[in-house]
Design a protein around this motif. Structure first.
Motif, mmCIF file in Angstrom:
data_model
loop_
_atom_site.group_PDB
_atom_site.id
_atom_site.type_symbol
_atom_site.label_atom_id
_atom_site.label_comp_id
_atom_site.label_asym_id
_atom_site.label_seq_id
_atom_site.Cartn_x
_atom_site.Cartn_y
_atom_site.Cartn_z
ATOM 1 N N SER A 164 0.833 -1.205 0.000
ATOM 2 C CA SER A 164 0.000 0.000 0.000
ATOM 3 C C SER A 164 0.868 1.256 0.000
ATOM 4 N N ARG A 165 0.220 2.387 -0.311
ATOM 5 C CA ARG A 165 0.881 3.695 -0.170
ATOM 6 C C ARG A 165 0.620 4.296 1.212
ATOM 7 N N ALA A 166 -0.176 3.614 2.030
ATOM 8 C CA ALA A 166 -0.585 4.160 3.326
ATOM 9 C C ALA A 166 0.615 4.414 4.226
ATOM 10 N N THR A 167 0.543 5.495 4.987
ATOM 11 C CA THR A 167 1.585 5.816 5.953
ATOM 12 C C THR A 167 1.544 4.814 7.100
ATOM 13 N N VAL A 168 2.712 4.330 7.505
ATOM 14 C CA VAL A 168 2.811 3.420 8.630
ATOM 15 C C VAL A 168 3.476 4.157 9.790
ATOM 16 N N PHE A 169 2.811 4.164 10.946
ATOM 17 C CA PHE A 169 3.319 4.827 12.142
ATOM 18 C C PHE A 169 3.885 3.737 13.058
ATOM 19 N N ILE A 170 5.213 3.689 13.178
ATOM 20 C CA ILE A 170 5.890 2.645 13.949
ATOM 21 C C ILE A 170 6.172 3.167 15.351
ATOM 22 N N THR A 171 5.747 2.430 16.354
ATOM 23 C CA THR A 171 6.016 2.809 17.735
ATOM 24 C C THR A 171 6.770 1.676 18.426
ATOM 25 N N GLY A 172 7.415 2.013 19.526
ATOM 26 C CA GLY A 172 8.157 0.999 20.273
ATOM 27 C C GLY A 172 9.245 1.646 21.103
ATOM 28 N N GLU A 173 9.691 0.931 22.124
ATOM 29 C CA GLU A 173 10.752 1.432 22.989
ATOM 30 C C GLU A 173 12.047 1.608 22.195
ATOM 31 N N SER A 275 7.567 18.907 -7.137
ATOM 32 C CA SER A 275 6.629 17.831 -6.852
ATOM 33 C C SER A 275 7.369 16.499 -6.802
ATOM 34 N N VAL A 276 7.006 15.641 -5.831
ATOM 35 C CA VAL A 276 7.649 14.338 -5.679
ATOM 36 C C VAL A 276 6.599 13.270 -5.369
ATOM 37 N N ASP A 277 6.985 12.017 -5.591
ATOM 38 C CA ASP A 277 6.140 10.861 -5.262
ATOM 39 C C ASP A 277 6.854 10.076 -4.175
ATOM 40 N N ILE A 278 6.303 10.132 -2.945
ATOM 41 C CA ILE A 278 6.994 9.548 -1.783
ATOM 42 C C ILE A 278 6.034 8.713 -0.958
ATOM 43 N N ARG A 279 6.539 7.582 -0.447
ATOM 44 C CA ARG A 279 5.832 6.802 0.587
ATOM 45 C C ARG A 279 6.415 7.243 1.930
ATOM 46 N N PHE A 280 5.551 7.670 2.844
ATOM 47 C CA PHE A 280 5.993 8.158 4.149
ATOM 48 C C PHE A 280 5.890 7.072 5.214
ATOM 49 N N LEU A 281 6.960 6.900 5.972
ATOM 50 C CA LEU A 281 6.969 6.066 7.172
ATOM 51 C C LEU A 281 7.487 6.936 8.310
ATOM 52 N N CYS A 282 6.994 6.736 9.513
ATOM 53 C CA CYS A 282 7.490 7.518 10.645
ATOM 54 C C CYS A 282 7.533 6.642 11.886
ATOM 55 N N ALA A 283 8.278 7.100 12.884
ATOM 56 C CA ALA A 283 8.443 6.305 14.107
ATOM 57 C C ALA A 283 8.679 7.227 15.292
ATOM 58 N N THR A 284 8.357 6.703 16.474
ATOM 59 C CA THR A 284 8.637 7.422 17.713
ATOM 60 C C THR A 284 8.709 6.425 18.864
ATOM 61 N N ASN A 285 9.507 6.765 19.878
ATOM 62 C CA ASN A 285 9.515 5.944 21.093
ATOM 63 C C ASN A 285 8.658 6.591 22.178
ATOM 64 N N LYS A 286 7.941 7.668 21.821
ATOM 65 C CA LYS A 286 7.039 8.335 22.744
ATOM 66 C C LYS A 286 5.599 7.949 22.414
ATOM 67 N N ASP A 287 4.682 8.302 23.312
ATOM 68 C CA ASP A 287 3.259 8.136 23.055
ATOM 69 C C ASP A 287 2.782 9.368 22.291
#
Length: 476
Positions: A164-173, A275-287
């Motif tokens: 998918s092109r959907a953004t994935v929000f990765i969490t974890g310690e 203009s660009v074509d990008i798949r976004f992923l992001c992460a944090t160790n916070k809530d």
């Protein structure tokens, strides 16, 4: 999954129920509206919707009581709290108690649709994970090592979300492997042959972050002696991974939101949009919701990014993966350092398994490298473990935990798969039929109490609810 999701709205205001129904009239859902807590509980005893929208203030009981009841029954439903203005802190506390998201009144049509879409997409992916056969186990997956059930779930979510092109929000310690996870998603996706650009928002000064993302033109600021291409341009056609996203400055968050929405940006000091074509992923160790409530993270950016949530388990919850990962590191570093280490002693294995690993895989990696650099031999002993590992268990505790256990008798194959014998003839029934009959019999034996049936069958109540839901809606 069926073409439509079952959504229950618990709201005592008839005008609001009608308004929400109008907002959702063109969405692929069947909406059931109930106006009291008692009617809602009666409904939930007979039905299991995919998602529940729960108003906190009801005429006969508090929405908090309904949330507690749902969690006690282990119903596999997503729960969205609907709260009045100024009660965000209450909603955040309820999310800590098991709610999945919240909406603050007045709720706009766009916010309602976005929130429900995000939660229902997560449910769809979770069903894909649950429906994959349990024998589809992997010991390694891209950069991950481990075959534990929590990691099998991670691998399967990545399988489902990667195309998918959907953004994935990765969490974890810290140290759980969030960047490894982002790379795995990229490598499993159709963009695998394109660029993967990681950017750590916490490691770059705030005044340089905009240039790092968007680039700058010559003379844009002191020291900008030449034009520079930013991460956005480098990731064109591929994936941009924003690690520690909650550390980003609020002003830049606004620009990032527009960039994600439009795919267009301007270099620092420039006047021309690119203009660009990008798949976004992001992460944090916070809530991230805590950061939203504290005003450090934009709520609109959170909802734009929070499409697919992937929570990485801490190492202490990954069963026997600890020894698998430790042995892999041991052999790798022994080869690099010219040492002969092959394995851990039984006592050392006990210590590794019982340590809590607050620094997760990164800490384990450093511990093994420390051992290999400072010692040598075929087997790692307890005395070679660095502090604080060599101080966690007493000699008596280690000895008691290394005593071999008596093996548990295994049921016969005939008992396991439901083979009925009659003389010389064998009648073999499908595993699906045997499972369904066993579950239905257990529920009937317990007078319809799914929780008691789950205890007797030694499975999670959510598993029984999910299977029961699938049978009742014709999905299985």
């Amino acid at each position: 999954m069926k073409s439509k999701y079952q959504v229950l709205l618990i709201e005592d205001s008839k005008p609001l129920s009608n308004l929400y129904s109008k907002y959702l009239s063109n969405e692929p859902i069947d909406l059931v509206c109930l106006n009291t807590g008692r009617t809602a509980l009666n409904y939930l005893q007979q039905n299991t919707p995919h998602l529940i929208m729960l108003d906190l203030k009801l005429p006969d009981m508090s929405g908090k009581d309904i949330l507690r009841w749902i969690k006690k029954q282990a119903l596999p439903c997503a729960i969205i709290i609907v709260t009045s203005h100024g009660s965000v802190n209450t909603a955040v506390k309820l999310m800590q108690q098991g709610a999945d998201d919240f909406l603050e009144k007045p709720v706009s049509a766009e916010r309602l649709k976005t929130t429900l879409t995000n939660q229902l997409e997560h449910i769809r992916l979770q069903h894909l994970v649950d429906d994959i056969t349990t024998n589809f186990n992997r010991n390694t997956y891209h950069g991950f090592i481990g075959s534990s059930l929590p990691m099998q779930n991670v691998y399967r979510i990545i399988d489902a979300a990667a195309p998918s092109r959907a953004t994935v929000f990765i969490t974890g310690e810290s140290g759980t492997g969030k960047e490894v996870c982002a790379e795995a998603i990229h490598n499993q996706s159709p963009r695998a042959q394109q660029a993967f650009i990681p950017l750590n928002c916490g490691a770059i000064p705030h005044d340089l972050m905009e240039s790092e993302i968007f680039g700058h033109v010559k003379g844009a600021f002191t020291g900008a002696s030449s034009e520079r291409k930013g991460a956005a341009a480098q990731a064109n056609g591929g994936t941009l991974f924003l690690d520690e996203i909650c550390e980003m400055d609020l002003d830049l968050q606004k620009k990032l939101l527009r960039f994600i929405q439009t795919g267009r940006y301007q270099k620092v000091g420039g006047s021309r949009e690119e203009s660009v074509d990008i798949r976004f992923l992001c992460a944090t160790n916070k809530d991230p919701l805590h950061e939203v409530a504290a005003g450090r993270f934009r709520e609109d950016l959170y909802y734009r990014l929070h499409v697919v949530l992937l929570a990485l388990p801490p190492l202490r919850e990954r069963e026997n993966d600890i020894l698998t990962i430790a042995t892999s590191f041991l052999k790798t570093y022994a080869q690099e350092e010219g040492k002969i280490f092959l394995q851990f002693s039984p006592a050392a294995e006990v210590v590794l398994r019982h340590y809590s690993w607050p620094g997760n895989v990164r800490q384990l990696q450093n511990v093994i490298r420390n051992i290999v650099v400072l010692h040598d031999g075929e087997e790692v002993s307890v005395t070679q473990l660095p502090p604080p590992l060599n101080e966690t268990l007493s000699d008596k505790e280690i000895q008691s935990l290394t005593v071999p256990l008596h093996p548990t008798p295994i049921a016969s194959p005939i008992e396991c798969v439901g083979i009925a014998t009659s003389g010389e003839e064998l009648s073999i029934r499908s595993l699906e039929d045997v499972e369904r009959e066993a579950i239905q019999h257990a529920i009937e034996f317990c007078n319809g109490n799914v929780l008691k049936a789950a205890v007797l069958l030694k499975v999670s109540p959510s598993t029984l609810y999910r299977k029961k839901q699938a049978w009742e809606t014709g999905e299985a």
